[in-house]
Design a protein around this motif. Structure first.
Motif, PDB file in Angstrom:
ATOM      1  N   UNK A 119      -1.739   6.091 -18.052  1.00  0.00           N
ATOM      2  CA  UNK A 119      -2.503   7.334 -17.868  1.00  0.00           C
ATOM      3  C   UNK A 119      -2.114   8.017 -16.552  1.00  0.00           C
ATOM      4  N   UNK A 120      -1.974   9.345 -16.560  1.00  0.00           N
ATOM      5  CA  UNK A 120      -1.757  10.059 -15.295  1.00  0.00           C
ATOM      6  C   UNK A 120      -3.103  10.258 -14.588  1.00  0.00           C
ATOM      7  N   UNK A 121      -3.238   9.734 -13.369  1.00  0.00           N
ATOM      8  CA  UNK A 121      -4.490   9.834 -12.622  1.00  0.00           C
ATOM      9  C   UNK A 121      -4.312  10.740 -11.413  1.00  0.00           C
ATOM     10  N   UNK A 122      -5.286  11.632 -11.206  1.00  0.00           N
ATOM     11  CA  UNK A 122      -5.212  12.506 -10.040  1.00  0.00           C
ATOM     12  C   UNK A 122      -6.100  13.718 -10.230  1.00  0.00           C
ATOM     13  N   UNK A 123      -5.731  14.821  -9.556  1.00  0.00           N
ATOM     14  CA  UNK A 123      -6.503  16.052  -9.740  1.00  0.00           C
ATOM     15  C   UNK A 123      -5.773  16.944 -10.746  1.00  0.00           C
ATOM     16  N   UNK A 124      -6.208  18.190 -10.854  1.00  0.00           N
ATOM     17  CA  UNK A 124      -5.627  19.048 -11.891  1.00  0.00           C
ATOM     18  C   UNK A 124      -4.170  19.434 -11.609  1.00  0.00           C
ATOM     19  N   UNK A 125      -3.766  19.369 -10.351  1.00  0.00           N
ATOM     20  CA  UNK A 125      -2.429  19.850  -9.992  1.00  0.00           C
ATOM     21  C   UNK A 125      -1.369  18.769  -9.931  1.00  0.00           C
TER      22      UNK A 125
END
Ligand code: SAH
Length: 215
Positions: free
Chosen positions: A174-180
């Protein structure tokens, strides 16, 4: 799909992925087999075999082949697994997974995308994949547990229901982080523990749902 006129393009894409470090032969074989042009809109079909993300309907994107190949390497499939994909989008990753696992359940929140993904999968002759419409952050309990769960949209954290639906020794990507910006993350279930490792910086569209971004 031998002899569909795109075989040469697929071979070149496979070579590009090899040059960029993809080593898993089963993954490369899947990329060499699945007709990606059937999964992209007519307007960008001429770019179907470039190693780039392309726009699909509903302001979403079909991911870059290199990223999809990395996901598949990390999933380390042997052909016997039951896999959950969250964010079916075009259905292309679903088709690759169908080559590498026993059964694939792919969830898409936008009904029109799910419908065109189903049509493309059928046109590509894929029979062991099912596209479901719903909020994939909830997983899909009736078919759980899953040996691998691939999330193709960015989330602030790992949705709890997906952890619950991961089989012993299962892998969640899964890609984890904020929207950018996000970090592609591999979580492995080892006993009661979830072992986390990070893979690469990536940029995905947001995972919109109860356990993802809520707006
Ligand atoms: N693997 C796909 C990627 C599509 S982009 C492909 O290569 O075509 C990510 C997809 O996730 C989008 O289609 C978006 O609509 C979908 N999505 C976002 N949030 C979701 C959610 N909660 N449940 C299911 N799908 C979701």
């Amino acid at each position: 799909m031998e002899g569909d006129g795109y075989g040469g393009y697929r071979t070149r894409l496979v070579e590009t992925l090899q040059q960029k470090g993809i080593r898993d032969l089963a993954v490369l074989r899947a990329v060499g087999t699945v007709p990606r042009h059937l999964f992209v809109p007519e307007s960008v079909r001429h770019r179907a075999y470039e190693d780039v993300a392309l726009p699909i309907a509903g302001r979403q994107t079909i991911s870059q082949p290199w990223v999809q190949a990395r996901y598949l390497e990390l999933a380390a499939l042997t052909g016997r697994e039951r896999v959950l994909e969250v964010g079916a989008g075009s259905g292309y990753q679903t088709a690759l997974l169908a080559q590498l696992a026993e059964a694939v359940f792919a969830i898409e929140r936008i009904p029109a995308l799910a419908q065109s993904a189903r049509a493309a999968l059928e046109a590509a002759g894929v029979r062991n994949a099912t596209v479901l419409v719903g909020d994939g952050t909830l997983g899909w309990r009736p078919f759980a547990p899953y040996d691998a769960i691939l999330v193709a949209a960015a989330s602030p954290e790992i949705p709890g229901p997906l952890v619950e639906q991961l089989a012993p020794d299962g892998r969640l990507i899964i890609p984890l982080g904020d929207r950018n910006s996000q970090v592609l993350t591999l979580a492995r279930r080892v006993g009661e523990e979830l072992r986390i490792s990070t893979v690469a910086d990536v940029r995905f569209v947001p995972l919109l749902g109860e356990f993802g971004f809520t707006s």
